[in-house]
Scaffold this motif. Structure first.
Motif, PDB file in Angstrom:
ATOM      1  N   GLU A 193       0.840  -1.194   0.000  1.00 28.88           N
ATOM      2  CA  GLU A 193       0.000   0.000   0.000  1.00 28.88           C
ATOM      3  C   GLU A 193       0.878   1.248   0.000  1.00 28.88           C
ATOM      4  OE1 GLU A 193      -2.771  -0.055   3.182  1.00 28.88           O
ATOM      5  OE2 GLU A 193      -3.767  -1.891   2.525  1.00 28.88           O
ATOM      6  N   ARG A 197       1.849   5.028   0.960  1.00 25.73           N
ATOM      7  CA  ARG A 197       1.673   6.131   1.882  1.00 25.73           C
ATOM      8  C   ARG A 197       1.647   7.433   1.075  1.00 25.73           C
ATOM      9  NH1 ARG A 197       6.172   4.066   6.353  1.00 25.73           N
ATOM     10  NH2 ARG A 197       5.203   2.014   6.742  1.00 25.73           N
ATOM     11  N   LYS A 198       1.315   8.533   1.728  1.00 21.82           N
ATOM     12  CA  LYS A 198       1.076   9.782   1.007  1.00 21.82           C
ATOM     13  C   LYS A 198       2.281  10.265   0.204  1.00 21.82           C
ATOM     14  CE  LYS A 198      -2.608  11.556   3.975  1.00 21.82           C
ATOM     15  NZ  LYS A 198      -3.030  12.683   4.864  1.00 21.82           N
ATOM     16  N   ARG A 199       3.503  10.053   0.720  1.00 21.35           N
ATOM     17  CA  ARG A 199       4.697  10.566   0.040  1.00 21.35           C
ATOM     18  C   ARG A 199       5.445   9.457  -0.695  1.00 21.35           C
ATOM     19  NH1 ARG A 199       8.572  14.026   3.819  1.00 21.35           N
ATOM     20  NH2 ARG A 199       9.646  12.024   4.013  1.00 21.35           N
ATOM     21  N   ASP A 200       4.780   8.344  -0.918  1.00 21.34           N
ATOM     22  CA  ASP A 200       5.403   7.180  -1.560  1.00 21.34           C
ATOM     23  C   ASP A 200       5.338   7.242  -3.074  1.00 21.34           C
ATOM     24  OD1 ASP A 200       6.078   5.964   0.800  1.00 21.34           O
ATOM     25  OD2 ASP A 200       4.619   4.343   0.656  1.00 21.34           O
ATOM     26  N   LYS A 203       2.001   6.741  -7.534  1.00 19.21           N
ATOM     27  CA  LYS A 203       2.542   7.646  -6.532  1.00 19.21           C
ATOM     28  C   LYS A 203       1.453   8.088  -5.565  1.00 19.21           C
ATOM     29  CE  LYS A 203       3.629  11.743  -8.269  1.00 19.21           C
ATOM     30  NZ  LYS A 203       4.220  12.774  -9.156  1.00 19.21           N
ATOM     31  N   GLY A 204       1.899   8.398  -4.330  1.00 21.37           N
ATOM     32  CA  GLY A 204       0.982   8.878  -3.323  1.00 21.37           C
ATOM     33  C   GLY A 204       0.561  10.315  -3.585  1.00 21.37           C
ATOM     34  N   VAL A 205      -0.446  10.771  -2.851  1.00 22.31           N
ATOM     35  CA  VAL A 205      -1.044  12.077  -3.131  1.00 22.31           C
ATOM     36  C   VAL A 205      -0.080  13.232  -2.865  1.00 22.31           C
ATOM     37  CG1 VAL A 205      -3.405  11.294  -2.751  1.00 22.31           C
ATOM     38  CG2 VAL A 205      -2.057  12.125  -0.812  1.00 22.31           C
ATOM     39  N   ASN A 206       0.903  13.013  -2.000  1.00 22.35           N
ATOM     40  CA  ASN A 206       1.853  14.083  -1.675  1.00 22.35           C
ATOM     41  C   ASN A 206       3.226  13.895  -2.307  1.00 22.35           C
ATOM     42  OD1 ASN A 206      -0.090  15.363  -0.131  1.00 22.35           O
ATOM     43  ND2 ASN A 206       0.580  14.433   1.793  1.00 22.35           N
ATOM     44  N   ALA A 207       3.371  12.892  -3.157  1.00 21.62           N
ATOM     45  CA  ALA A 207       4.655  12.659  -3.826  1.00 21.62           C
ATOM     46  C   ALA A 207       4.818  13.685  -4.947  1.00 21.62           C
ATOM     47  CB  ALA A 207       4.723  11.246  -4.377  1.00 21.62           C
ATOM     48  N   ARG A 208       5.928  14.421  -4.928  1.00 27.79           N
ATOM     49  CA  ARG A 208       6.105  15.540  -5.852  1.00 27.79           C
ATOM     50  C   ARG A 208       7.350  15.426  -6.742  1.00 27.79           C
ATOM     51  NH1 ARG A 208       1.643  16.034  -4.558  1.00 27.79           N
ATOM     52  NH2 ARG A 208       0.621  17.711  -3.368  1.00 27.79           N
ATOM     53  N   ASP A 233       9.180   5.869   0.238  1.00 26.94           N
ATOM     54  CA  ASP A 233       9.115   7.313   0.370  1.00 26.94           C
ATOM     55  C   ASP A 233       9.977   7.912  -0.731  1.00 26.94           C
ATOM     56  OD1 ASP A 233       9.944  10.036   1.262  1.00 26.94           O
ATOM     57  OD2 ASP A 233       8.809   9.513   3.063  1.00 26.94           O
TER      58      ASP A 233
END
Length: 344
Positions: free
Chosen positions: A35, A37-40, A82-87, A114
Motif C-alpha cells: 500500500e 503512503r502519502k509521500r510514496d 505515486k501517493g497524493v503528496n509525492a512531488r 518514500d
C-alpha cells in the motif's frame, strides 16, 4: 495517473530466520502489492542488488514473522504509481533507489518507497548497473562529505580506506580520488588489490599484515589525515590510533565486535564519527531530503563518468534459488564488486 496494476506480485521472502543452507531460508511467494503512503512512489522492480546487510537481516534468530518479510535494500525500476503528496517523480520515469529497513524491501516485483529514497536512474546505465550503486554510493558519499567533512580544499591530503575492494570502499575510493586525495587502500588478494587500484586507490596495502610498517614504507610513518573503516574496527583499533594524524578524523561504518579504548583519541584530538545510511530516514531529521539529494548527485556523477559502476556479477531471474546462492556468495566473503539479480 497510475497504471493499471495487478492485485498480487511475485516476491522472495521469509517467515523464519534461518541459515542460508536451510530450504526455508528464502521462499518464492505470491503476495499483495504494498500500500502507498502519502509521500510514496510505487516502483516496478527491474533489478536488485544483494548486500551484506541482507545476509545480516536474514541471519538466524528466534523471531517468526506472521506476514512474510521481504529483504532487499536497493535496486532499479520504473515508477508506476505515486501517493497524493509525492512531488519529485513522475509515473513512467526510470529510477534507482535505496530501501528502508522498517519496510519490506526490493526482493519483489513492486516496492513502495518514500520519495526521498528515489532518484532518476543514470541514463547511461542499464537497470542492472544502476541497481548496483545506490546503497554503497550513498553510504560512501555520506561518509566522506557528511561525516569526514571532506571538500575540494582537502586536495593532496591522505585517506586510508580499510577494505577498499568492498562495495562501499570501492565507491569511497573513487569519491576520494575525485576530490584529489591520496588514496591508500587495503586488500589481500591479487584480484582485490587490482580492483582497488581500478577504482581509485593510489596504493594498496595488505590488511592481513601489520599496516603501520607498510605505511612507513610508503612515506606515511607520521600518519594519515583521514581513515574510513569498512570492516570491524576492533582488530584494527590500536593501528587506527597510531596511524591517524593529530586532529585527524576517523569514520566507522561497521559495528565493533568488542570494546575499544577511546582514551587515545583525546591526546591527538581525534574526531571519531559513525555512518549509518538510514539515519536521516529513521529519525526523520530536518535534512531528510539530503538523502534524495545525494542519490541524485550520485546519478549525475555516474552519467558524467566521475563515478563508475562497480557491478561484477549478474544472476537471472530474481527467485529464491538465485537469492540463496547470492547470500551464500556474500557470506563466503570472496565476492569482488557488486552482485545484482535481474528480472522475475
Amino acid at each position: 495517473m497510475s497504471q493499471k496494476l495487478p492485485a498480487t506480485m511475485k516476491a522472495v521472502g521469509l517467515y523464519k530466520y534461518l541459515p542460508i543452507s536451510d530450504t526455508n531460508s528464502l521462499l518464492n511467494l505470491e503476495i499483495s502489492l504494498p500500500e502507498l503512503r502519502k509521500r510514496d512512489v510505487l516502483v516496478k522492480v527491474k533489478a536488485i542488488a544483494v548486500n551484506p546487510i541482507d545476509t545480516k537481516q536474514r541471519a538466524p534468530k528466534p523471531k517468526v514473522e506472521i506476514s512474510p518479510r521481504i529483504l532487499g535494500w536497493d535496486g532499479a525500476g520504473v515508477v508506476v504509481a505515486k501517493g497524493v503528496n509525492a512531488r519529485i517523480h513522475n509515473i513512467g520515469q526510470e529510477v534507482f533507489f535505496t530501501g528502508n529497513l522498517a519496510r519490506n524491501g526490493s526482493n519483489a516485483e513492486y516496492i513502495a518507497l518514500d520519495e526521498v529514497h528515489v532518484a532518476l536512474k543514470p541514463t547511461n546505465l542499464t537497470f542492472e548497473q544502476a541497481a548496483a550503486m545506490p546503497l554503497t554510493s550513498v553510504t560512501a558519499y555520506e561518509s566522506l562529505y557528511d561525516r569526514l567533512l571532506l571538500t575540494e580544499k582537502d586536495k593532496g591530503k591522505s585517506i586510508l580506506i580499510i577494505n577498499s575492494a568492498g562495495g562501499v570502499g570501492s565507491v569511497a575510493s573513487q569519491l576520494a580520488k575525485h576530490l584529489g586525495l591520496k588514496v591508500i587502500g587495503t586488500a589481500s588478494r591479487s584480484e582485490t588489490k587490482a580492483f582497488s587500484i581500478d577504482n581509485g586507490a593510489d596504493i594498496v596495502l595488505n590488511h592481513t599484515q601489520d599496516l603501520l610498517p607498510q605505511l612507513k614504507d610508503i612515506g606515511y610513518g607520521n600518519g594519515v589525515d583521514y581513515i574510513l573503516v569498512n570492516y570491524d574496527p576492533y582488530p584494527y583499533w590500536d593501528t587506527l590510533m597510531t596511524a591517524i594524524k593529530p586532529q585527524g578524523r576517523i569514520c566507522l561504518i561497521v559495528d565493533s565486535s568488542g570494546l575499544v579504548d577511546l582514551r587515545p583519541l583525546k591526546e591527538k584530538s581525534i574526531t571519531l564519527v559513525s555512518e549509518q545510511m538510514g539515519t536521516r530516514i529513521k529519525y526523520e531529521t530536518e535534512d531528510i531530503f539530503r538523502h534524495q539529494e545525494i542519490l541524485q548527485t550520485v546519478s549525475q556523477m555516474l552519467e558524467k563518468g566521475d563515478l563508475k559502476c562497480t557491478l561484477t556479477k549478474v544472476m537471472k531471474p530474481i527467485n529464491a534459488e538465485n537469492l540463496k546462492e547470492a547470500h551464500r556468495l556474500l557470506e563466503e566473503q570472496h565476492l569482488i564488486g557488486k552482485l545484482v539479480l535481474s528480472g522475475f
